[in-house]
Each structure stands twice: as C-alpha cells, then as structure tokens.
Design a protein around this motif. Structure first.
Motif, short mmCIF file in Angstrom:
data_model
loop_
_atom_site.label_atom_id
_atom_site.label_comp_id
_atom_site.label_asym_id
_atom_site.label_seq_id
_atom_site.Cartn_x
_atom_site.Cartn_y
_atom_site.Cartn_z
N SER A 6 11.20 -2.67 20.71
CA SER A 6 11.35 -3.43 19.47
C SER A 6 11.16 -2.47 18.29
N ILE A 7 11.47 -2.98 17.09
CA ILE A 7 11.28 -2.15 15.90
C ILE A 7 10.78 -3.02 14.74
N GLY A 8 9.83 -2.49 13.98
CA GLY A 8 9.31 -3.19 12.80
C GLY A 8 10.11 -2.75 11.59
N LEU A 9 10.71 -3.70 10.86
CA LEU A 9 11.54 -3.37 9.70
C LEU A 9 11.02 -4.06 8.45
N ARG A 10 11.05 -3.31 7.35
CA ARG A 10 10.61 -3.89 6.09
C ARG A 10 11.43 -3.30 4.97
N CYS A 11 11.79 -4.14 3.99
CA CYS A 11 12.52 -3.71 2.80
C CYS A 11 11.58 -3.88 1.61
N ALA A 21 -0.53 -2.97 18.43
CA ALA A 21 -0.36 -2.88 16.99
C ALA A 21 -1.67 -2.44 16.38
N SER A 22 -1.67 -1.20 15.85
CA SER A 22 -2.96 -0.65 15.41
C SER A 22 -3.55 -1.47 14.26
N GLY A 23 -2.68 -2.02 13.41
CA GLY A 23 -3.19 -2.86 12.34
C GLY A 23 -3.79 -4.14 12.88
N THR A 24 -3.67 -4.33 14.19
CA THR A 24 -4.23 -5.53 14.78
C THR A 24 -5.42 -5.18 15.67
N VAL A 37 0.87 -1.17 0.00
CA VAL A 37 0.00 0.00 0.00
C VAL A 37 0.91 1.23 0.00
N TYR A 38 0.34 2.42 -0.19
CA TYR A 38 1.14 3.65 -0.11
C TYR A 38 1.43 3.99 1.35
N GLY A 39 2.62 4.54 1.60
CA GLY A 39 2.99 4.94 2.94
C GLY A 39 3.12 6.45 3.07
N LEU A 68 2.89 -14.69 14.07
CA LEU A 68 2.17 -13.91 13.04
C LEU A 68 1.33 -12.83 13.71
N LEU A 69 1.69 -11.55 13.47
CA LEU A 69 0.91 -10.44 14.05
C LEU A 69 -0.13 -9.92 13.06
N ARG A 70 0.16 -10.00 11.76
CA ARG A 70 -0.80 -9.52 10.76
C ARG A 70 -0.64 -10.36 9.50
N ALA A 106 7.22 4.66 7.69
CA ALA A 106 6.05 4.92 6.85
C ALA A 106 4.90 4.01 7.24
N PRO A 107 3.93 4.56 7.94
CA PRO A 107 2.68 3.82 8.11
C PRO A 107 1.86 3.97 6.83
N SER A 108 0.81 3.21 6.70
CA SER A 108 -0.06 3.38 5.54
C SER A 108 -0.57 4.82 5.53
N HIS A 168 1.53 4.01 19.06
CA HIS A 168 1.37 2.95 18.06
C HIS A 168 2.58 2.96 17.14
N PRO A 169 3.43 1.93 17.21
CA PRO A 169 4.70 1.97 16.49
C PRO A 169 4.53 1.95 14.97
N LEU A 170 5.49 2.59 14.28
CA LEU A 170 5.49 2.64 12.81
C LEU A 170 6.50 1.64 12.26
N ILE A 171 6.28 1.20 11.04
CA ILE A 171 7.25 0.34 10.36
C ILE A 171 8.35 1.21 9.76
N VAL A 172 9.61 0.79 9.93
CA VAL A 172 10.73 1.50 9.33
C VAL A 172 11.19 0.72 8.09
O1 TXA Z 1 2.65 -2.94 3.98
C1 TXA Z 1 2.90 -2.27 4.97
O2 TXA Z 1 3.34 -2.77 6.02
C2 TXA Z 1 2.63 -0.75 4.91
C3 TXA Z 1 3.59 -0.15 3.88
C4 TXA Z 1 3.46 1.36 3.78
O3 TXA Z 1 4.89 -0.54 4.19
N1 TXA Z 1 2.76 -0.13 6.19
C5 TXA Z 1 1.85 -0.31 7.17
O4 TXA Z 1 2.10 0.47 8.30
O5 TXA Z 1 0.89 -1.03 7.10
P1 TXA Z 1 1.05 0.72 9.46
O6 TXA Z 1 1.72 1.70 10.37
O7 TXA Z 1 -0.26 1.12 8.91
O8 TXA Z 1 0.98 -0.63 10.19
C6 TXA Z 1 2.12 -1.04 10.87
C7 TXA Z 1 1.80 -2.13 11.80
C8 TXA Z 1 0.98 -1.61 12.95
O9 TXA Z 1 0.01 -2.57 13.27
C9 TXA Z 1 2.03 -1.47 14.02
O10 TXA Z 1 1.51 -1.47 15.29
C10 TXA Z 1 2.92 -2.66 13.71
O11 TXA Z 1 3.01 -2.63 12.33
N2 TXA Z 1 4.24 -2.48 14.29
C11 TXA Z 1 5.21 -1.62 13.91
N3 TXA Z 1 6.26 -1.68 14.75
C12 TXA Z 1 5.95 -2.60 15.68
C13 TXA Z 1 6.61 -3.12 16.84
N4 TXA Z 1 7.78 -2.66 17.22
N5 TXA Z 1 5.98 -4.06 17.55
C14 TXA Z 1 4.75 -4.51 17.18
N6 TXA Z 1 4.08 -4.06 16.11
C15 TXA Z 1 4.66 -3.13 15.37
#
Ligand code: TXA
Ligand code: MG
Length: 336
Positions: A112-117, A226-229, A31-33, A191-193, A140-142, A57-61
């Motif tokens: 902790s930190i969420g990482l994605r490439c 995790a807001s996406g959860t 999706v777009y971030g 699996l969180l999402r 970048a969150p959605s 609510h943590p963001l993905i890096v």
């Molecule tokens: O596909 C995707 O993941 C998109 C694109 C833009 O990369 N990003 C996305 O970000 O969906 P967002 O912020 O809408 O959702 C991120 C999810 C949230 O549920 C957040 O809580 C979880 O990732 N998350 C991020 N860092 C976390 C952490 N340290 N521990 C647990 N959950 C984490």
C-alpha cells in the motif's frame, strides 16, 4: 541552512536538490517534513538513516494534486476519491493499494502507499516545480528523529538535523499536528491516526462510517505497521503526565513552595489557571480551543525541553471529538 521558502529562487533550488537525490526540510500546514524524491531509492535510504527510522516503517508520499495520485495508487476506491476531492489539498493522508514497482522503498515494502496533497503554498510550489522536472511525488515523514516531537518551525528542523540540511522556511505550521490518516484499502474508511479532520467530517464527505483501528483489529488482519501509531511516540525529553485539572492542582499544592534542585524542573500545561506557591513551576496556559492547542502543542513541549524541564504535568484534554488529535499526541507523549 534556512532559506525563505516563499522566494521563487529557493523553490527552484529546492526542486533541483530533490531531483539530485538530496534531502530537504519542507513546510506543510501540519508539521515540517524531511523530503526526498519518492521514486529515488538512494534518497529514501537517506531519510531513514537521518531519522534513525526502521526501514519497514512506510513514509507518506506528497503529491501536487489528485491526478498525480494515480501514478502511485493501483486503484482508488470511490469513497477514497470522494475524500481526496473534499479534503485535498489539506491535512488528510489516504492509504491506497500501491502501484507495483513504484515507490517501493518509500512504502517500506508495503503493498500500500500513503498519499497526501498538502495545502501549504511552499509545499505546493515545490511539488509543482519538482513535477516540472519529472518527479511525481515527494516522500516526507515528519522532520524529527524517530520517536520525537514533530517540528512546527524551520528552527525546530534545524535543531533536529543541523545546519547542513537545507530547509525551506514557510513560517510556523498552521495546524501543528500531523495529518489524519485514513486507510482506504479495506473497503471502508479506517482511522489510523486522528488529526484536524475528524471521523464525522470523513463520514459526511463519503457517506461511509469510519471504523476505528480497534474495530478493524477485532475482525480483520492486522493493520500495517505505522510508527505514528506506536504507543510511545511524539515524546519530549521530559516525562509527561496527564491528569484532570483537580488532580493537577492537588499535585501543585502538595509540592508547596519548595521543589528539589535549582531551575524549573516542573512545568504545567492546562486550560484552568493553576495556583502554585513555588516560583519555579513553569505554568503555561492551554487554549480553550482544540485547533489553537494543536497549533502550539509541539512547540510548547519543545520549549519545556529547551528550558530543562524534567516533568510536564498536562491537564487531560476534553473527551470531545475535536480534541482527539491533541489527546492522542499527549497520550503517546505520556507513554514515552
Ligand atoms: O502531516 C503529516 O502527515 C506529516 C507531514 C510532513 O506531511 N507527515 C508525517 O509523516 O507525519 P510520518 O512519516 O511521521 O508519519 C507517517 C505515518 C506513519 O505512521 C506511517 O507508518 C503511516 O503514516 N503510513 C505511511 N504509509 C503507510 C502505509 N502504506 N500503510 C500504513 N501506514 C502508513
Ligand atoms: Mg512522524
């Protein structure tokens, strides 16, 4: 303002804005971030403010490669390393122990930190250009208001944040739902999402069974917020109801030729072809294939909203693993 993300000058100016602490609309294959420098606290604060998202609510890096992950992660367990090798660049986010002092506000204060490439060429080009300017990662969150449907086109992002936001246009997202999130801080993948990458694929890449959130909760400390959860998330303005195809057809039959008021109040989204005596029911065909449905899902929900639909009746997707991501997003939309 929408810029052609494939033009080198857009990448250069996008990278300069990120370095200057500005926000940027960024395409990825999921999706777009809404992007900002992960290590710039003031820029991260702008993301939370623009989205109306709670600051815890943590963001993905996002990082350009797995070598850059070591800047943010204190430790990378072997199985996480295997997952990064198998699925990066791609639609997989790994949660790792965070390097103290790094990207604290992007991580919402979690240790902790969420990482994605990401694999999208525009995202890759931007990440590399930023790295050339000394930026290690992009949070970048959605790019949607908190709780709403994620954007899968540059126009969706513009609809969320207006014309003042610079958006790199990378075309419609190929995957269409957010990345699979695997928590790698608990000794075993959790699996969180759900997303395009399934637990079976995770398991075969790292040789470890994937725990569900429910299994984890049954015998461990609560998972980080995790807001996406959250149960209600990804919600369009219209009310969403999920039902099997037969119930859906019965509901349409009961509706008859007449529905209240003017306009297309009710829409359906199903794999089977439905009969309706009312001309006013918008009927949209759901593809037979889970990946194709994921690709169009959020755009379809947004189209219904734009047409003033108040009620969306959706055929419950098949109870098969490849449909988990789509079913999860629809269940959350229906809980809203
Ligand atoms: O596909 C995707 O993941 C998109 C694109 C833009 O990369 N990003 C996305 O970000 O969906 P967002 O912020 O809408 O959702 C991120 C999810 C949230 O549920 C957040 O809580 C979880 O990732 N998350 C991020 N860092 C976390 C952490 N340290 N521990 C647990 N959950 C984490
Ligand atoms: Mg989101």
């Amino acid at each position: 303002m929408i810029l052609d993300g494939f033009a080198p000058e857009s990448i250069a100016s996008g990278a300069r804005s990120i370095c200057a602490g500005e926000l940027l609309g960024l395409p990825t294959e999921t999706v777009y971030g809404l992007a900002a420098d992960a290590d710039n606290q003031a820029a991260i604060a702008k993301i939370f403010a623009a989205k109306g998202r709670p600051a815890d609510h943590p963001l993905i890096v996002h990082v350009p490669d797995s070598a850059s992950a070591d800047h943010f992660a204190a430790r990378v367990p072997d199985f996480a390393r295997q997952l990064m090798q198998a699925f990066w660049p791609g639609p997989l986010t790994v949660i790792l122990p965070r390097q103290p002092g790094v990207a604290g506000s992007a991580a919402g204060g979690q240790d902790s930190i969420g990482l994605r490439c990401p694999a999208h060429p525009v995202a890759q080009a931007l990440l590399q250009a930023c790295q050339g300017l000394g930026v290690w990662g992009i949070a970048a969150p959605s790019a949607n208001q908190f709780g709403r449907v994620s954007p899968t086109t540059a126009q969706h992002v513009q609809g969320e944040f207006g014309d003042s936001l610079v958006i790199l246009d990378g075309g419609p997202c190929a995957i269409g739902i957010e990345s699979t999130i695997i928590d790698c801080t608990r000794g075993q993948p959790v699996l969180l999402r759900p997303g395009a990458i399934t637990p079976a694929q995770i398991q075969s890449a790292c040789g470890q069974r994937v725990l569900s959130k429910e299994e984890l909760l049954a015998h461990a400390a609560p998972a980080p917020r995790a807001s996406g959860t959250l149960e209600s998330h990804y919600a369009p303005k219209a009310k969403v109801r999920l039902m099997d195809a037969k119930t859906l057809q019965t509901a349409l039959d009961l509706l008859g030729a007449d529905i209240d008021g003017a306009g297309q109040v009710i829409a359906t989204y199903s794999r089977v072809i439905l009969q309706s005596r009312s001309m006013k029911v918008l009927r949209r065909r759901m593809p037979d294939d889970a990946a194709a449905t994921a690709q169009q899902l959020f755009a379809v929900l947004r189209e219904f909203d734009a047409q003033g639909v108040k009620l969306i009746w959706v055929e419950t997707p098949p109870d098969e693993p490849e449909w988990d991501g789509v079913r999860d997003r629809l269940e959350r939309a229906a809980a809203g």
